[in-house]
Design a protein around this motif. Structure first.
Motif, short mmCIF file in Angstrom:
data_model
loop_
_atom_site.label_atom_id
_atom_site.label_comp_id
_atom_site.label_asym_id
_atom_site.label_seq_id
_atom_site.Cartn_x
_atom_site.Cartn_y
_atom_site.Cartn_z
N LEU A 126 42.54 1.71 155.89
CA LEU A 126 43.31 0.52 155.52
C LEU A 126 42.97 0.05 154.11
O LEU A 126 43.85 -0.38 153.35
N ALA A 127 41.68 0.12 153.75
CA ALA A 127 41.25 -0.31 152.41
C ALA A 127 41.80 0.60 151.33
O ALA A 127 41.86 0.21 150.15
N ASN A 128 42.23 1.80 151.72
CA ASN A 128 42.80 2.76 150.76
C ASN A 128 44.33 2.84 150.85
O ASN A 128 44.95 3.80 150.41
N THR A 129 44.94 1.80 151.40
CA THR A 129 46.41 1.76 151.52
C THR A 129 47.06 1.82 150.14
O THR A 129 46.57 1.22 149.17
N SER A 130 48.16 2.54 150.06
CA SER A 130 48.90 2.63 148.79
C SER A 130 50.33 2.15 148.98
O SER A 130 50.85 2.14 150.11
N TYR A 131 50.94 1.77 147.88
CA TYR A 131 52.35 1.35 147.87
C TYR A 131 53.01 2.02 146.69
O TYR A 131 52.59 1.84 145.54
N GLN A 132 54.05 2.80 146.97
CA GLN A 132 54.77 3.55 145.93
C GLN A 132 53.80 4.34 145.05
O GLN A 132 53.92 4.36 143.83
N GLY A 133 52.82 4.98 145.70
CA GLY A 133 51.90 5.85 144.99
C GLY A 133 50.74 5.16 144.32
O GLY A 133 49.92 5.82 143.66
N GLN A 134 50.63 3.83 144.46
CA GLN A 134 49.56 3.08 143.80
C GLN A 134 48.67 2.43 144.85
O GLN A 134 49.16 1.76 145.76
N TYR A 135 47.35 2.64 144.73
CA TYR A 135 46.42 2.01 145.67
C TYR A 135 46.41 0.50 145.41
O TYR A 135 46.13 0.05 144.30
N ILE A 136 46.70 -0.28 146.45
CA ILE A 136 46.88 -1.71 146.25
C ILE A 136 45.57 -2.49 146.19
O ILE A 136 45.56 -3.65 145.77
N PHE A 137 44.46 -1.86 146.59
CA PHE A 137 43.17 -2.56 146.54
C PHE A 137 42.20 -1.90 145.56
O PHE A 137 40.99 -1.99 145.72
N ALA A 138 42.75 -1.25 144.54
CA ALA A 138 41.91 -0.54 143.57
C ALA A 138 41.73 -1.30 142.28
O ALA A 138 41.20 -0.77 141.31
N GLY A 139 42.19 -2.56 142.23
CA GLY A 139 42.18 -3.28 140.96
C GLY A 139 43.30 -2.73 140.10
O GLY A 139 44.44 -2.63 140.55
N THR A 140 42.98 -2.30 138.88
CA THR A 140 43.97 -1.65 138.02
C THR A 140 43.72 -0.15 137.94
O THR A 140 44.39 0.55 137.17
N ALA A 141 42.77 0.35 138.72
CA ALA A 141 42.46 1.78 138.71
C ALA A 141 43.53 2.54 139.49
O ALA A 141 44.27 1.98 140.31
N THR A 142 43.64 3.83 139.22
CA THR A 142 44.64 4.66 139.90
C THR A 142 44.00 5.61 140.91
O THR A 142 44.71 6.39 141.55
N THR A 143 42.69 5.54 141.05
CA THR A 143 41.99 6.42 141.99
C THR A 143 41.77 5.72 143.33
O THR A 143 41.85 4.50 143.42
N GLN A 144 41.49 6.52 144.35
CA GLN A 144 41.20 5.96 145.67
C GLN A 144 40.02 5.01 145.55
O GLN A 144 38.96 5.38 145.08
N PRO A 145 40.18 3.76 146.00
CA PRO A 145 39.15 2.75 145.73
C PRO A 145 37.89 2.82 146.61
O PRO A 145 36.82 2.42 146.17
N PHE A 146 38.03 3.30 147.83
CA PHE A 146 36.87 3.33 148.73
C PHE A 146 36.62 4.75 149.24
O PHE A 146 37.55 5.42 149.71
N VAL A 147 35.39 5.20 149.13
CA VAL A 147 35.02 6.54 149.60
C VAL A 147 33.77 6.46 150.45
O VAL A 147 32.89 5.61 150.22
N ALA A 148 33.69 7.33 151.43
CA ALA A 148 32.48 7.40 152.26
C ALA A 148 31.34 7.94 151.42
O ALA A 148 31.49 8.93 150.69
N ASP A 149 30.19 7.26 151.49
CA ASP A 149 29.02 7.66 150.70
C ASP A 149 27.76 7.32 151.48
O ASP A 149 27.36 6.14 151.54
N PRO A 150 27.12 8.32 152.06
CA PRO A 150 25.92 8.06 152.87
C PRO A 150 24.73 7.53 152.08
O PRO A 150 23.77 7.03 152.68
N THR A 151 24.82 7.59 150.74
CA THR A 151 23.71 7.06 149.94
C THR A 151 23.76 5.54 149.86
O THR A 151 22.79 4.89 149.43
N GLN A 152 24.89 4.96 150.24
CA GLN A 152 25.04 3.50 150.22
C GLN A 152 24.61 2.92 151.56
O GLN A 152 24.79 3.54 152.61
#
Length: 297
Positions: A126-152
């Motif tokens: 859900l946090a990586n939802t996109s609209y018309q090809g743009q991630y809506i929760f990424a700020g102004t970035a165009t990359t996927q905003p949330f990624v799984a990272d076991p180091t966090q």
């Protein structure tokens, strides 16, 4: 004593009158076909200038309406996505509350932890939802905003930025259309992914479950507060859409007032011109042939 009758309308005058009538008929026919009384600037210079101004404003309003429509879609998508986030978090809290009352067996807690892990994945999606090809929760970035990272510590890392986007939806009217995902999902003391991670860990170890449920409740309240931004944005776009529709209708009425032809009057003029043309042709036909040939020669 015989006399010769002189035609009161010399041939040049009759031909000029015929040409003028034909021009009038052509203009009137064009007005009937187009519905416009101004088909070229020379028809009405002042009216043509006003029509140019009205058409420019209409094009601008159309552009604003297109922007509002696109913005409304993005805001609506974000709002409905956060509705889903709230629903999922409520389910996680319900599961955590069951685990915190101490009545679940080890096997039951394992099953609950498995369901919570599925909820964690659902929240990430859900946090990586996109609209018309743009991630809506990424700020102004165009990359996927949330990624799984076991180091966090939360198991998830934010890769978007803190930028926001604004769109012009009216003259001097700009609307901010997003919040960065870090602001929504990683609030101070209200990190959604940290809270769900802690609840999963607590359920697996049978420790700290109640504290994790409280933590998740805080995250839920925080997300609900952030969602208000999108609800307000939708309200503004709906109000602006109504205003722009009214403005568009007003401009259309102005255009009709300035440029529309009086079809009844034009039709009457065409009929009168046809009668006058027939009379002129008849007069020319009655002219002595020598006079006609002399003129043409």
């Amino acid at each position: 004593m015989s006399s010769t009758r002189v035609n009161p309308y010399p041939m040049p005058d009759l031909l000029a009158a015929l040409e003028n009538l034909q021009q009038q008929q052509n203009t009137a026919t064009l007005e009937l076909a187009s519905g416009s009384g101004i088909n070229q600037p020379s028809d009405n210079p002042a009216g043509a200038a006003e029509l140019t101004r009205i058409n420019a404003l209409s094009s601008q309003v159309d552009s604003y309406q297109s922007s509002v429509s696109s913005v409304s879609g993005q805001l609506s998508t974000a709002d409905s996505t956060l509705d889903s986030v709230v629903t999922v978090l409520q389910r996680a809290i319900s599961l955590g509350t069951e685990g915190a009352n101490g009545t679940l067996s080890a096997s039951d807690r394992t099953s609950v932890a498995t369901e919570l892990t599925g909820i964690q994945s659902q929240l990430l999606s859900l946090a990586n939802t996109s609209y018309q090809g743009q991630y809506i929760f990424a700020g102004t970035a165009t990359t996927q905003p949330f990624v799984a990272d076991p180091t966090q510590s939360s198991g998830v890392r934010y890769t978007g930025n803190n930028g926001t986007n604004s769109v012009t939806i009216g003259s001097g009217y700009q609307l901010q259309i997003n919040l960065p995902g870090s602001q929504i999902f990683n609030g101070p003391g209200a990190d959604v992914f940290q809270a769900i991670h802690d609840l999963i860990t607590g359920m697996q170890s049978n420790t700290g479950i109640a504290a994790a449920v409280t933590e998740l409740g805080t995250a839920l309240s925080y997300v609900s507060g952030q969602q208000v931004f999108y609800g307000n944005g939708l309200d503004q776009t709906q109000t602006q859409q109504t205003y722009l529709s009214t403005q568009s209708l007003g401009l259309s009425q102005q255009e009709n007032t300035v440029g529309a032809a009086d079809l009844a009057a034009v039709a009457s003029q065409v009929e009168n011109d046809q009668v006058a043309t027939s009379a002129t042709l008849e007069a020319i036909g009655k002219m002595p042939q020598t006079s006609l040939f002399d003129y043409l020669r």
